[in-house]
Design a protein around this motif. Structure first.
Motif, mmCIF file in Angstrom:
data_model
loop_
_atom_site.group_PDB
_atom_site.id
_atom_site.type_symbol
_atom_site.label_atom_id
_atom_site.label_comp_id
_atom_site.label_asym_id
_atom_site.label_seq_id
_atom_site.Cartn_x
_atom_site.Cartn_y
_atom_site.Cartn_z
ATOM 1 N N HIS A 191 0.845 -1.191 0.000
ATOM 2 C CA HIS A 191 0.000 0.000 0.000
ATOM 3 C C HIS A 191 0.886 1.250 0.000
ATOM 4 N N VAL A 192 0.374 2.315 -0.598
ATOM 5 C CA VAL A 192 1.037 3.609 -0.552
ATOM 6 C C VAL A 192 0.336 4.452 0.512
ATOM 7 N N VAL A 193 1.115 4.982 1.444
ATOM 8 C CA VAL A 193 0.556 5.839 2.497
ATOM 9 C C VAL A 193 1.014 7.263 2.242
ATOM 10 N N LEU A 194 0.042 8.156 2.145
ATOM 11 C CA LEU A 194 0.297 9.566 1.885
ATOM 12 C C LEU A 194 -0.057 10.358 3.149
ATOM 13 N N MET A 195 0.837 11.261 3.559
ATOM 14 C CA MET A 195 0.572 12.131 4.709
ATOM 15 C C MET A 195 0.542 13.569 4.215
ATOM 16 N N CYS A 196 -0.458 14.337 4.650
ATOM 17 C CA CYS A 196 -0.647 15.692 4.138
ATOM 18 C C CYS A 196 -0.949 16.682 5.256
ATOM 19 N N ASN A 197 -0.499 17.903 5.060
ATOM 20 C CA ASN A 197 -0.967 19.067 5.815
ATOM 21 C C ASN A 197 -1.702 19.959 4.828
ATOM 22 N N ASP A 198 -2.998 20.125 5.039
ATOM 23 C CA ASP A 198 -3.825 20.905 4.114
ATOM 24 C C ASP A 198 -4.367 22.140 4.839
ATOM 25 N N PRO A 199 -3.742 23.308 4.619
ATOM 26 C CA PRO A 199 -4.198 24.537 5.277
ATOM 27 C C PRO A 199 -5.124 25.393 4.418
ATOM 28 N N SER A 200 -5.710 24.793 3.388
ATOM 29 C CA SER A 200 -6.495 25.597 2.430
ATOM 30 C C SER A 200 -7.682 26.280 3.108
ATOM 31 N N MET A 201 -8.171 25.715 4.227
ATOM 32 C CA MET A 201 -9.279 26.327 4.961
ATOM 33 C C MET A 201 -8.814 26.904 6.306
ATOM 34 N N SER A 202 -7.526 27.180 6.423
ATOM 35 C CA SER A 202 -6.967 27.520 7.734
ATOM 36 C C SER A 202 -7.294 28.931 8.209
#
Length: 515
Positions: free
Chosen positions: A407-418
Motif C-alpha cells: 500500500h502507498v501511504v500519503l501524509m498531508c498538511n492541508d491549510p487551504s481552509m486555515s
C-alpha cells in the motif's frame, strides 16, 4: 552548539526590523533546549571582511575545548568570504562576546569562482591525518557544489581538488555533513554512514543523502538505493529550510534545528514586529532498516505538557468527525494518536500517473475534502467553532502502487481552509510514509505539535515530518478547537490519543545586557 553545560543557538537576525537585511548573528542560551535567555548579538559587521553582513556558518569545538565560529562575511566588494571568531572570555558561561582575528578572511573565493555564491561553512571535523576539513556551499552555473576545504591550523585553508559532492539543482546553501550510526542489517554488524544535506536556493526545499565517506581520499558516495537531487529524501516535506545539526555531547544525540519562514505578507510581518521561527529542536538518527533518517521532538519539550485528555478505542465511521474537548487551549498543544484502518480492501488504486509525481502533487489533487476509500482521516487542528477555519493533518492509503505491491501511504498538511485572512500563501504539503500498513494491522501513528501559527507533524514515529504555517482569524487562543475526522469509506479506529495542553517556554532577556 553544546559547551560546558549550556546550549547555544546562533541565528540570522535583523535587529532593525521584521524584513530581510542588516544580518547579524543573534545569540540565545539554554540549559534544557526549552527555556531560553536572549543575549546581545554575538557577531555583527565590524571589519572590511564582513562590513556588508554576517551570514550563516557553524561552530566547532577544538580539541583543547575552545569553541570557534566559522561564518560567511559579505566584504566591501560584496564577495562572500569565510571568517573565524573566538570567544573573548572563556570564563563567561554564556560566551557573550566574540573576537574576530585580523587575519580574516581565512577562506576567500578563488579566481573564477562565483563570489556571490560561496557561503555557509559546516562544522569542521578532523581526519586521522590531523587535518581539519569543512564544506562550503557554492555553484558553477546551474550545478550546486559542496566544496571541501582542508587546514592544519584552522587559519590557512586550501581547497580539495574536487568537490565532496554536486548536483544539477542550482545553488547549494547551508550544507551539513555528519556521521550517523548504521544499524546492522540482515544480521550484519553496524557501522557509520555519513549524511550530506543541502538546501536548494531555487526551490527552498532541502534534500539529503547518506552513504560512505572515505577519510583517506575525502570521497563521499551516497548509497545506491537513494535518489539524489530533487527526487531525494527530505527532513521535512513542508516549510523547513536552512537547517543545521549539532552533536549534543551531554546526551550523545544529534539535534536538528530548522527555520520556518512566514507565509503571510511582508506588511503583516512588519505590523506584528517579527518574522520567521525556529522549529522545535528534533533528535535525528538513522532508521533501524537503514533506509532513511528519523526525527522526533527532543524529549525536553514534554516538560511543557500540562492539562491532558485521553481518547481510547473510538471508531470514526465514514464522514464522521469528533471533537477532542477538555483542553483549555488547543492552540498550544501536543497530540499523540494512533489510527487503525479497519478495512484496507477499500483502499483506492494508486493512479499510475502519480508514480512520477511528488507527494505534494498527489495531495493537492486529493485534499482533505476529497472523499476516498481509505482516508482522508486524521486531525483538524486550529479549528473554529463553526469549522469554517481548520487545518487538516491527515493520511490517505492507496493500494497497488508501492514496492512489491505494498500500500502507498500519503501524509498531508492541508491549510487551504486555515484562515479567512487575505494575502496568505497556503500550500498543501505532503510526503509519502514508508510504512507497510498490512503488516502493522492497519495502524499508523501520528504526533502533531500545535503552536498558534505553526503545526509540526510526525508520521509513523518520525519517518515523515511536515511543518506548516497558518494564520487563523477565529481559531485563536481558547477559541481554537481540535477534532478527529474521517472522510473515507473505511471505518478508522482511534486506538489511542493523548492530547496535552502546552505551557509557554520561558524566553527572558539577559540580566547583564544593560551593564
Amino acid at each position: 552548539m553544546y559547551y560546558k553545560g549550556v546550549y547555544h543557538l546562533f541565528y540570522q537576525y535583523n535587529p532593525k526590523g521584521a524584513v530581510w537585511g542588516n544580518i547579524v548573528w543573534a545569540h540565545a542560551v539554554s540549559t534544557d533546549l526549552v527555556d531560553w535567555v536572549m543575549l546581545p548579538p554575538a557577531i555583527y559587521p565590524t571589519a572590511p571582511f564582513d562590513v556588508n553582513g554576517c551570514w550563516s556558518g557553524s561552530a566547532t569545538v577544538l580539541p583543547d575545548g575552545t569553541p570557534v565560529i566559522m561564518y560567511t562575511g559579505i566584504d566591501g566588494e560584496n564577495r562572500q568570504v569565510q571568517n573565524v571568531a573566538y570567544p573573548k572570555d572563556l570564563s563567561d558561561p554564556y560566551l557573550r562576546e566574540w573576537v574576530k582575528p585580523d587575519y580574516n578572511p581565512v577562506i576567500a573565493p578563488a579566481p573564477g569562482m562565483n563570489a556571490t555564491a560561496f557561503r555557509d561553512p559546516t562544522t569542521a571535523w578532523q581526519g586521522p591525518d590531523g587535518l581539519w576539513r569543512l564544506v562550503i556551499g557554492t555553484k558553477d552555473n546551474h550545478r550546486g557544489l559542496a566544496m571541501l576545504y582542508r587546514s592544519r591550523d584552522f587559519k590557512r585553508w586550501a581547497p580539495a581538488r574536487r568537490a565532496l559532492h554536486s548536483g544539477d539543482t542550482g545553488m547549494w546553501e547551508c550544507p551539513d555533513f555528519y556521521p550517523v550510526n548504521s544499524p546492522g542489517i540482515g544480521g550484519g554488524g553496524g557501522g557509520t554512514k555519513h549524511v550530506l544535506k543541502v538546501s536548494l536556493d531555487l526551490t527552498r526545499f532541502e534534500y539529503y543523502t547518506f552513504g560512505e565517506y572515505d577519510n583517506a581520499t575525502d570521497t563521499y558516495v551516497p548509497d545506491a538505493a537513494l535518489a539524489d537531487g530533487n527526487d531525494g529524501l527530505r527532513y521535512d516535506y513542508g516549510n523547513f529550510y536552512a537547517s543545521k545539526t549539532f552533536l549534543d555531547t551531554a546526551k550523545q544525540r544529534r539535534i536538528l534545528w530548522g527555520w520556518a519562514n512566514e507565509s503571510d505578507s511582508t506588511a503583516d510581518d512588519v505590523r506584528k514586529g517579527w518574522a520567521g521561527v525556529q522549529a522545535v529542536p528534533r533528535k535525528v538518527w538513522l532508521a533501524p532498516d537503514g533506509k532513511q533518517l528519523v526525527q522526533w521532538p527532543v524529549a525536553e519539550i514534554e516538560s511543557l505538557r500540562g492539562n491532558h485528555v485521553n481518547v481510547t478505542d473510538t471508531l470514526l465511521k465514514a464522514g464522521q468527525h469528533f471533537e477532542v474537548s477538555g483542553l483549555g487551549s488547543p492552540a498550544q498543544a501536543d497530540v499523540e494518536a494512533s489510527f487503525q484502518v479497519m478495512d484496507l480492501d477499500k483502499a483506492e488504486p494508486f493512479d499510475p500517473a502519480w508514480r512520477a509525481a511528488d507527494a505534494q502533487t498527489v495531495c493537492a489533487a486529493r485534499g482533505a475534502e476529497a472523499k476516498g476509500g481509505v482516508g482522508p482521516f486524521g486531525l483538524w487542528v486550529l479549528a473554529s467553532d463553526d469549522l469554517k477555519e481548520r487545518t487538516a493533518v491527515f493520511f490517505r492509503v492507496f493500494k497497488g502502487g508501492g514496492d512489491g505491491g505494498k500500500h502507498v501511504v500519503l501524509m498531508c498538511n492541508d491549510p487551504s481552509m486555515s484562515s479567512h485572512a487575505d494575502n496568505l500563501y497556503k500550500p498543501t504539503f505532503a510526503g509519502f510514509v514508508d510504512v507497510d500498513v498490512a503488516q502493522t494491522g492497519g495502524k499508523i501513528p501520528l504526533r502533531t505539535l500545535i503552536d498558534h501559527s505553526v503545526v509540526e507533524s510526525f508520521g509513523a514515529n518520525g519517518k515523515t515530518c511536515i511543518l506548516s504555517r497558518m494564520y487563523p482569524t477565529k481559531a485563536i487562543g481558547d477559541k481554537a478547537r481540535l477534532y478527529l475526522f474521517n472522510n473515507g469509506e473505511s471505518d478508522v479506529k482511534v486506538t489511542h490519543l493523548n492530547a496535552y495542553e502546552m505551557r509557554s517556554a520561558k524566553i527572558t532577556a539577559d540580566v547583564k545586557q544593560n551593564t
